[in-house]
Scaffold this motif. Sequence first.
Motif, PDB file in Angstrom:
ATOM      1  N   ASP A  60       0.812  -1.234  -0.109  1.00 34.15           N
ATOM      2  CA  ASP A  60      -0.135  -0.029   0.035  1.00 34.15           C
ATOM      3  C   ASP A  60       0.935   1.391   0.027  1.00 34.15           C
ATOM      4  OD1 ASP A  60      -2.214  -1.179  -0.044  1.00 34.15           O
ATOM      5  OD2 ASP A  60      -2.775  -1.378   1.984  1.00 34.15           O
ATOM      6  N   ASP A  61       2.095   1.260   0.467  1.00 32.46           N
ATOM      7  CA  ASP A  61       2.798   2.381   0.574  1.00 32.46           C
ATOM      8  C   ASP A  61       3.863   2.199  -0.300  1.00 32.46           C
ATOM      9  OD1 ASP A  61       4.501   0.397   1.681  1.00 32.46           O
ATOM     10  OD2 ASP A  61       5.014   1.484   3.690  1.00 32.46           O
ATOM     11  N   HIS A 106       6.074   3.242  -3.705  1.00 41.26           N
ATOM     12  CA  HIS A 106       6.075   4.598  -4.491  1.00 41.26           C
ATOM     13  C   HIS A 106       5.114   4.493  -5.572  1.00 41.26           C
ATOM     14  CE1 HIS A 106       7.952   8.206  -5.764  1.00 41.26           C
ATOM     15  NE2 HIS A 106       8.009   7.667  -7.319  1.00 41.26           N
ATOM     16  N   LEU A 113       1.489   5.195  -4.831  1.00 39.48           N
ATOM     17  CA  LEU A 113       1.046   6.258  -4.498  1.00 39.48           C
ATOM     18  C   LEU A 113       1.168   7.042  -5.587  1.00 39.48           C
ATOM     19  CD1 LEU A 113       2.464   6.127  -0.958  1.00 39.48           C
ATOM     20  CD2 LEU A 113       0.277   6.029  -1.452  1.00 39.48           C
ATOM     21  N   ASN A 170       3.776   9.473   3.468  1.00 41.19           N
ATOM     22  CA  ASN A 170       3.155   7.930   3.079  1.00 41.19           C
ATOM     23  C   ASN A 170       4.142   6.946   2.428  1.00 41.19           C
ATOM     24  OD1 ASN A 170       0.467   9.002   4.396  1.00 41.19           O
ATOM     25  ND2 ASN A 170       0.355  10.075   2.398  1.00 41.19           N
ATOM     26  N   ASP A 171       4.839   7.685   1.473  1.00 41.75           N
ATOM     27  CA  ASP A 171       5.670   6.891   0.665  1.00 41.75           C
ATOM     28  C   ASP A 171       6.702   6.306   1.558  1.00 41.75           C
ATOM     29  OD1 ASP A 171       6.978   5.951  -1.541  1.00 41.75           O
ATOM     30  OD2 ASP A 171       7.353   7.952  -2.352  1.00 41.75           O
ATOM     31  N   ALA A 172       6.737   4.673   1.137  1.00 42.52           N
ATOM     32  CA  ALA A 172       7.780   3.985   1.780  1.00 42.52           C
ATOM     33  C   ALA A 172       9.260   4.598   1.352  1.00 42.52           C
ATOM     34  CB  ALA A 172       7.727   2.654   1.324  1.00 42.52           C
TER      35      ALA A 172
END
Length: 404
Positions: free
Chosen positions: A311-312, A314, A317, A371-373
Amino acid sequence: MIWLPDGWAKAVIGGSLMAALVLLPAATEAPAESAPLPFYGEHQPGIVTPPPGFVYFVAYDLTTLKKTEVQALLKSWTVAAAQLMAGKPVGDATDNRLLPPADTGEAEGLSAAHVTITVGAGPSLFDKRFGLEARRPPALADLPAFADDQLRAEWCGGDLGVQVCADDQQVAFHAMRNLTRLARGVAVLRWTQAGFVAKTAVDPRNETPRNLQGFKDGTDNPNPNDTALMNQVVWAQSTDGPRWMVGGSYLVVRKIQIRVEAWDRDGLKDQENVIGRQKNSGAPLGGLAETDFLGTALTKKTADGQPVIPDDAHVRLARGDGSVKILRRGYSFANGLDFKTGQLDAGLLFLAFQKDPRYQFVVIQKRLAGNDALNEYIQHVGSAVFAVFPGTQVGGYLGKTLLD
Ligand code: HEM
């Protein structure tokens, strides 16, 4: 996405890249590799033209308070840009040995190396100094602050922004140096960042170039040769804002450091989960080929019901529902050692073109920030936005539609 010169791109339309490359020699004559790119036209070069191997991004601050001097500067830059892009020195040669030569000389005898010069105006040009307040395009809004931003004032903003690209660093430096020299007394350097991207000369497979994390970067870029798409994504139209910007675009610049040492200690599986694509092939996780449609891959689940692309990740998102697009034209940078940390000062000089950053870059960056890993490994340290002038014709000058 692989950027191809015009003639090649036409051969690719309607067929696979490989088929086109196989057919190419018989079907069409390959364009001369060293042919200079045209400077004059509806749009400025350096946006949908294929990115050469080097960039100098330069932000300038005006020191004059006279609009006529800003006009004169843009006129002299226009003449110089046309000369430089044709592979010629700037200014006229003189026999007077007591004067400094008009051109600094380090590109003497070199080809144009596909040099492009792209000029835009920052939000600060529209402050009180030049009476341009009412002409500021709504799309040239200041970028909002984003979660995780670590911006440093010395790498932000600028009254004017210039992107100089070339296939040779000396040619690129020569162009930016001579533009800076022509600005003397009117504008000074505010900040600059050089960058590089691997070119086909060193990539026999002609693949999407890789960034400093070792991943293919640019795969899902909108096709710069698709004029209809570029009119939707990149070029300001008459319905988009002020008339003076029609045919122009908006450039968002972000200087993004990558903590390469930390990244290099991360396991391959985690690296791929952070991006959402396979490192080697560039395929979406769970897919086979770089060109697999990401939208489908994003719906895949593992046996225990987890998304194959986290879900996270790059790309998840960044893509969102796929409706918001920008034209990325990023370059890697490596500025040697950061003496404070003892680590490499390296990263991505993110350059992206669009017709309205408020509804494009800002929307995407709001999804990524916080939010982005990937945020564990990067930090945004520089930022700027520019209204990139429409192209110009012989006798005109860049910025004429704004300043005349
Ligand atoms: C150091 C920072 C960054 C790195 C290393 C990075 C790297 C990547 C990589 C490897 C991909 C997958 C390949 C591709 O489609 O190009 C990608 C996709 C993408 N990135 Fe980034 N990126 C960074 C920052 C950003 C930022 C700041 C934005 C915009 C706000 C952005 C927007 C996108 C978009 C729109 C895609 C394509 C998503 C899709 O498939 O639709 N990236 N990036």
